[in-house]
Every structure is written in structure tokens, then in C-alpha cells.
Design an enzyme around this catalytic site. Structure first.
Site, PDB file in Angstrom:
ATOM      1  N   LYS A   1       0.759  -1.203  -0.144  1.00 29.68           N
ATOM      2  CA  LYS A   1       0.072   0.043  -0.058  1.00 29.68           C
ATOM      3  C   LYS A   1       0.924   1.324   0.145  1.00 29.68           C
ATOM      4  O   LYS A   1       0.594   2.191  -0.819  1.00 29.68           O
ATOM      5  CB  LYS A   1      -1.056  -0.043   1.412  1.00 29.68           C
ATOM      6  CG  LYS A   1      -1.934  -1.172   1.409  1.00 29.68           C
ATOM      7  CD  LYS A   1      -2.627  -1.063   2.611  1.00 29.68           C
ATOM      8  CE  LYS A   1      -2.051  -1.174   3.831  1.00 29.68           C
ATOM      9  NZ  LYS A   1      -1.325  -2.264   3.973  1.00 29.68           N
TER      10      LYS A   1
ATOM     11  N   ARG B   1      -9.578   0.717   8.221  1.00 31.48           N
ATOM     12  CA  ARG B   1      -9.315  -0.939   8.421  1.00 31.48           C
ATOM     13  C   ARG B   1     -10.468  -1.324   9.088  1.00 31.48           C
ATOM     14  O   ARG B   1     -10.265  -2.879   9.566  1.00 31.48           O
ATOM     15  CB  ARG B   1      -8.185  -0.913   9.335  1.00 31.48           C
ATOM     16  CG  ARG B   1      -7.113  -0.628   8.622  1.00 31.48           C
ATOM     17  CD  ARG B   1      -5.709  -0.990   9.347  1.00 31.48           C
ATOM     18  NE  ARG B   1      -4.625  -0.128   9.128  1.00 31.48           N
ATOM     19  CZ  ARG B   1      -3.510  -0.405   8.644  1.00 31.48           C
ATOM     20  NH1 ARG B   1      -3.184  -1.607   8.962  1.00 31.48           N
ATOM     21  NH2 ARG B   1      -2.532   0.520   8.474  1.00 31.48           N
TER      22      ARG B   1
ATOM     23  N   ARG C   1      12.053  -5.329   4.522  1.00 31.59           N
ATOM     24  CA  ARG C   1      11.771  -4.182   4.404  1.00 31.59           C
ATOM     25  C   ARG C   1      12.547  -3.080   5.338  1.00 31.59           C
ATOM     26  O   ARG C   1      13.010  -3.404   6.211  1.00 31.59           O
ATOM     27  CB  ARG C   1      10.318  -3.828   4.902  1.00 31.59           C
ATOM     28  CG  ARG C   1      10.037  -2.367   5.097  1.00 31.59           C
ATOM     29  CD  ARG C   1       8.467  -2.137   4.941  1.00 31.59           C
ATOM     30  NE  ARG C   1       7.746  -2.665   6.150  1.00 31.59           N
ATOM     31  CZ  ARG C   1       6.278  -2.528   6.342  1.00 31.59           C
ATOM     32  NH1 ARG C   1       5.790  -1.707   5.494  1.00 31.59           N
ATOM     33  NH2 ARG C   1       5.786  -3.090   7.379  1.00 31.59           N
TER      34      ARG C   1
ATOM     35  N   ARG D   1      11.402  -1.673  10.976  1.00 33.44           N
ATOM     36  CA  ARG D   1      10.249  -1.276  11.867  1.00 33.44           C
ATOM     37  C   ARG D   1      10.020  -2.271  12.781  1.00 33.44           C
ATOM     38  O   ARG D   1      10.007  -3.605  12.724  1.00 33.44           O
ATOM     39  CB  ARG D   1       8.803  -1.190  10.792  1.00 33.44           C
ATOM     40  CG  ARG D   1       8.497   0.274  10.702  1.00 33.44           C
ATOM     41  CD  ARG D   1       7.262   0.335   9.679  1.00 33.44           C
ATOM     42  NE  ARG D   1       6.053  -0.381  10.077  1.00 33.44           N
ATOM     43  CZ  ARG D   1       5.202  -0.346   9.312  1.00 33.44           C
ATOM     44  NH1 ARG D   1       4.936   0.215   8.182  1.00 33.44           N
ATOM     45  NH2 ARG D   1       3.776  -1.262   9.775  1.00 33.44           N
TER      46      ARG D   1
ATOM     47  N   ARG E   1      -0.336  -9.279  12.807  1.00 34.91           N
ATOM     48  CA  ARG E   1      -0.857  -8.200  12.150  1.00 34.91           C
ATOM     49  C   ARG E   1      -2.099  -8.785  10.779  1.00 34.91           C
ATOM     50  O   ARG E   1      -2.939  -8.444  10.421  1.00 34.91           O
ATOM     51  CB  ARG E   1      -0.079  -7.270  11.352  1.00 34.91           C
ATOM     52  CG  ARG E   1       0.759  -6.407  12.419  1.00 34.91           C
ATOM     53  CD  ARG E   1       1.966  -5.461  12.360  1.00 34.91           C
ATOM     54  NE  ARG E   1       1.850  -5.076  11.023  1.00 34.91           N
ATOM     55  CZ  ARG E   1       2.870  -4.448  10.365  1.00 34.91           C
ATOM     56  NH1 ARG E   1       4.108  -5.289  10.508  1.00 34.91           N
ATOM     57  NH2 ARG E   1       2.817  -3.788   9.394  1.00 34.91           N
TER      58      ARG E   1
HETATM   59  P1  AP5 Z   1       4.930  -1.438   1.887  1.00 34.40           P
HETATM   60  O1  AP5 Z   1       4.561  -0.791   0.747  1.00 34.40           O
HETATM   61  O2  AP5 Z   1       5.546  -0.804   3.113  1.00 34.40           O
HETATM   62  O3  AP5 Z   1       3.551  -2.275   2.364  1.00 34.40           O
HETATM   63  P2  AP5 Z   1       2.178  -1.780   3.187  1.00 34.40           P
HETATM   64  O4  AP5 Z   1       1.139  -2.432   2.396  1.00 34.40           O
HETATM   65  O5  AP5 Z   1       2.488  -0.038   3.167  1.00 34.40           O
HETATM   66  O6  AP5 Z   1       2.549  -2.465   4.594  1.00 34.40           O
HETATM   67  P3  AP5 Z   1       2.560  -1.836   6.113  1.00 34.40           P
HETATM   68  O7  AP5 Z   1       3.297  -2.778   7.012  1.00 34.40           O
HETATM   69  O8  AP5 Z   1       3.244  -0.404   6.064  1.00 34.40           O
HETATM   70  O9  AP5 Z   1       0.942  -1.939   6.309  1.00 34.40           O
HETATM   71  P4  AP5 Z   1       0.296  -2.047   7.561  1.00 34.40           P
HETATM   72  O10 AP5 Z   1      -1.070  -1.768   7.004  1.00 34.40           O
HETATM   73  O11 AP5 Z   1       0.663  -3.044   8.360  1.00 34.40           O
HETATM   74  O12 AP5 Z   1       1.074  -1.167   8.368  1.00 34.40           O
HETATM   75  P5  AP5 Z   1       0.763   0.674   8.718  1.00 34.40           P
HETATM   76  O13 AP5 Z   1       1.884   1.464   8.903  1.00 34.40           O
HETATM   77  O14 AP5 Z   1      -0.473   1.219   7.858  1.00 34.40           O
HETATM   78  O15 AP5 Z   1       5.712  -2.867   1.147  1.00 34.40           O
HETATM   79  C1  AP5 Z   1       6.174  -3.729   2.048  1.00 34.40           C
HETATM   80  C2  AP5 Z   1       7.508  -4.282   1.696  1.00 34.40           C
HETATM   81  O16 AP5 Z   1       7.305  -5.065   0.678  1.00 34.40           O
HETATM   82  C3  AP5 Z   1       8.494  -3.229   1.398  1.00 34.40           C
HETATM   83  O17 AP5 Z   1       9.846  -3.391   1.674  1.00 34.40           O
HETATM   84  C4  AP5 Z   1       8.473  -2.807  -0.071  1.00 34.40           C
HETATM   85  O18 AP5 Z   1       9.620  -2.325  -0.683  1.00 34.40           O
HETATM   86  C5  AP5 Z   1       8.011  -4.356  -0.572  1.00 34.40           C
HETATM   87  N1  AP5 Z   1       7.243  -4.312  -1.609  1.00 34.40           N
HETATM   88  C6  AP5 Z   1       6.093  -3.734  -1.949  1.00 34.40           C
HETATM   89  N2  AP5 Z   1       5.298  -3.986  -3.131  1.00 34.40           N
HETATM   90  C7  AP5 Z   1       6.346  -4.993  -3.633  1.00 34.40           C
HETATM   91  C8  AP5 Z   1       5.994  -5.856  -4.446  1.00 34.40           C
HETATM   92  N3  AP5 Z   1       5.232  -5.804  -5.634  1.00 34.40           N
HETATM   93  N4  AP5 Z   1       6.962  -6.889  -4.991  1.00 34.40           N
HETATM   94  C9  AP5 Z   1       8.158  -7.121  -4.051  1.00 34.40           C
HETATM   95  N5  AP5 Z   1       8.180  -6.250  -2.811  1.00 34.40           N
HETATM   96  C10 AP5 Z   1       7.349  -5.168  -2.589  1.00 34.40           C
HETATM   97  O19 AP5 Z   1       0.199   0.467  10.109  1.00 34.40           O
HETATM   98  C11 AP5 Z   1       0.779   0.193  11.224  1.00 34.40           C
HETATM   99  C12 AP5 Z   1      -0.080  -0.009  12.706  1.00 34.40           C
HETATM  100  O20 AP5 Z   1      -0.820   1.206  12.804  1.00 34.40           O
HETATM  101  C13 AP5 Z   1      -1.179  -1.011  12.468  1.00 34.40           C
HETATM  102  O21 AP5 Z   1      -0.822  -2.393  13.035  1.00 34.40           O
HETATM  103  C14 AP5 Z   1      -2.150  -0.329  13.587  1.00 34.40           C
HETATM  104  O22 AP5 Z   1      -1.654  -0.643  14.973  1.00 34.40           O
HETATM  105  C15 AP5 Z   1      -2.096   1.246  13.244  1.00 34.40           C
HETATM  106  N6  AP5 Z   1      -3.032   1.555  12.356  1.00 34.40           N
HETATM  107  C16 AP5 Z   1      -2.695   2.258  11.125  1.00 34.40           C
HETATM  108  N7  AP5 Z   1      -3.910   2.656  10.591  1.00 34.40           N
HETATM  109  C17 AP5 Z   1      -4.855   2.293  11.202  1.00 34.40           C
HETATM  110  C18 AP5 Z   1      -6.319   2.215  11.020  1.00 34.40           C
HETATM  111  N8  AP5 Z   1      -6.958   2.929  10.191  1.00 34.40           N
HETATM  112  N9  AP5 Z   1      -6.957   1.652  12.132  1.00 34.40           N
HETATM  113  C19 AP5 Z   1      -6.517   1.191  13.232  1.00 34.40           C
HETATM  114  N10 AP5 Z   1      -5.031   1.134  13.484  1.00 34.40           N
HETATM  115  C20 AP5 Z   1      -4.178   1.678  12.401  1.00 34.40           C
END
Ligand code: AP5
Length: 212
Positions: free
Chosen positions: A13, A88, A123, A156, A167
Site C-alpha cells: 500500500k 481498516r 523491508r 520497523r 497483523r
Molecule cells: P509496503 O509498501 O511498505 O507495504 P504496506 O502495505 O504499506 O505495509 P505496512 O506494513 O506499512 O502496512 P500496515 O498496514 O501493516 O502498516 P501501517 O503502517 O499502515 O511494502 C512492504 C515491503 O514490501 C516493502 O519492503 C516494499 O519495498 C516491498 N514491496 C512492496 N510491493 C512489492 C512488490 N510488488 N514486490 C516485491 N516487494 C514489494 O500501520 C501500522 C499500525 O498502525 C497498524 O498495525 C495499526 O496498529 C495502526 N494503524 C494504522 N492505521 C490504522 C487504522 N486505520 N485503524 C487502526 N489502526 C491503524
């Protein structure tokens, strides 16, 4: 264009949001990045969110809705925005609809759980600007240094394998149902995420009807 990117943790994402932000000329709003900044600054929101995030649990809806409403009220969101991980739960999605915030499209990036676990170990993220890299699939130009702002990259805390599994299970239990919610509204677009970053990006643009 008002767009939501849905998908499991590590589905890509953040990576796609960064590309789409440049391609569509609209800002990305990542609740994950906003919360991590709040933790670094030790704000009341950050203090509330830290333990939950470290444990791979969701932050309460009311905290997220406050963050999103404040961010969407800013000037740069007038022509649209990309919500990266900012919706989410069904409760969050319903609240946005009730606030009159309606999306043009919701893209779900579909990636198998086994692929996710492998991706997370590689990552690296920038603690300053939030840019995300992968040591093989998307390396920075200089090892361990952010291309965007020059800061040293870090792993992270919630990318530890056990927390990633937690997660993923939270995603399946609480977030995946959003696909049905937005399908009923006629907004959902499924995109194959088990493919290289550029190919997934091409498919997202095609699903949105945008010329690359
Ligand atoms: P990346 O692009 O970083 O993936 P992502 O989907 O953004 O993953 P996140 O871990 O950031 O998502 P998340 O939803 O768990 O965390 P968030 O920070 O939002 O890609 C991942 C890796 O793969 C990278 O190394 C990238 O280079 C690689 N990659 C990408 N695409 C690729 C491909 N096609 N091929 C190969 N490699 C690839 O949330 C963190 C925490 O915050 C949550 O756990 C929760 O506690 C809280 N939180 C955030 N938003 C909310 C909400 N709305 N409600 C409740 N809690 C929330």
C-alpha cells in the site's frame, strides 16, 4: 480522485501510494506514518497508540477518525487524496460515509500471506519521511540511506515475524470484510499484488482508468 488503498500488512500500500501520489498529483495520507510520528514526538495520541502498534493490534476507531478528519481538512486535500491503510474496520468505513466523505475508488492489493511474510523481513523504512524500501525488490540508491531525505533507514519494530503474523490475522479478522462493504457500494477494484512493483502499479492505474 479520492482513493483508498486496502490490503494486508506488506501488500504494498505504502509503495503504491508513493507512486500514485506522484502520478495523480494528490497527497497520500498514511495513518501508520502519522501514528509513528506521534510516537516519536511522544504526543498523547502517540502514547495511546504505541503499545497497540507494537503488539500488531489496531488503534481504536475514534483515534483514527480524529486523525483522518483533521488531515482531510487541510488545503492540499481539496483535489483528492490517497488513504493508505487509513480505513481498516467497518466502523471506520461507515463513519467516513456518515461524515459525507465518499470515495471514488477502493483498490485492494491482493497478496498471499506467505509472500507477505517474506517481504517484511526485507523491508527498511525511513524514520523521518516514512519512505519504504526493500533490500532486494526496491533498494535505496545508497544502502541503508533514504533516497528522499538522506536519513538512515531502520527496521520497523512491528516487522518482527511474530508481530507480522499477528497483523495478518487482525487483517483477516477485521479489515478484509471491507472488500464486501465497498463492493456493495460499487467502488471495489481488486489488483494482483503478487507481482513486481511496476506491474502492480500498471494494473492499479488501469483499474482506475488512468493512462500511464
Ligand atoms: P509496503 O509498501 O511498505 O507495504 P504496506 O502495505 O504499506 O505495509 P505496512 O506494513 O506499512 O502496512 P500496515 O498496514 O501493516 O502498516 P501501517 O503502517 O499502515 O511494502 C512492504 C515491503 O514490501 C516493502 O519492503 C516494499 O519495498 C516491498 N514491496 C512492496 N510491493 C512489492 C512488490 N510488488 N514486490 C516485491 N516487494 C514489494 O500501520 C501500522 C499500525 O498502525 C497498524 O498495525 C495499526 O496498529 C495502526 N494503524 C494504522 N492505521 C490504522 C487504522 N486505520 N485503524 C487502526 N489502526 C491503524
Amino acid at each position: 480522485m479520492k482513493l483508498i488503498l486496502l490490503g494486508a500488512p506488506g501488500a504494498g500500500k505504502g509503495t503504491q501510494a508513493e507512486l500514485l501520489s506522484r502520478q495523480l498529483g494528490i497527497p497520500t495520507i498514511s495513518t501508520g506514518n502519522i501514528l509513528r510520528e506521534a510516537i516519536r514526538n511522544q504526543t498523547p495520541t502517540g502514547l495511546k497508540a504505541k503499545a497497540l502498534m507494537d503488539a500488531g493490534q489496531l488503534v481504536p476507531d475514534e483515534v483514527i477518525l480524529g486523525i483522518v478528519a483533521e488531515r482531510l481538512s487541510r488545503e492540499d486535500c481539496q483535489n483528492g487524496y490517497i488513504l493508505d491503510g487509513a480505513v481498516r474496520t467497518i466502523g471506520q468505513a461507515e463513519a467516513l460515509e456518515n461524515m459525507g466523505i465518499h470515495m471514488d475508488a477502493v483498490v485492494s492489493i491482493e497478496v498471499d500471506d506467505a509472500v507477505i511474510e517474506a517481504r517484511m523481513t526485507g523491508r527498511r523504512v525511513c524514520p523521518k519521511c516514512g519512505a519504504s524500501y526493500h533490500i532486494v525488490a526496491n533498494p535505496p540508491k545508497t544502502a541503508d540511506i533514504c533516497d528522499v531525505c538522506g536519513e538512515g533507514l531502520v527496521i520497523r519494530k512491528d516487522d518482527a515475524p511474530e508481530t507480522v503474523r499477528q497483523r495478518l490475522s487482525v487483517y483477516h479478522e477485521q479489515t478484509e470484510a471491507l472488500k464486501g462493504f465497498y463492493e456493495k457500494l460499487g467502488k471495489l477494484k481488486l489488483v494482483e499484488g503478487n507481482q513486481p512493483i511496476e506491474d502492480a502499479n500498471r494494473d492499479i492505474l488501469a483499474a482506475l482508468g488512468v493512462q500511464a
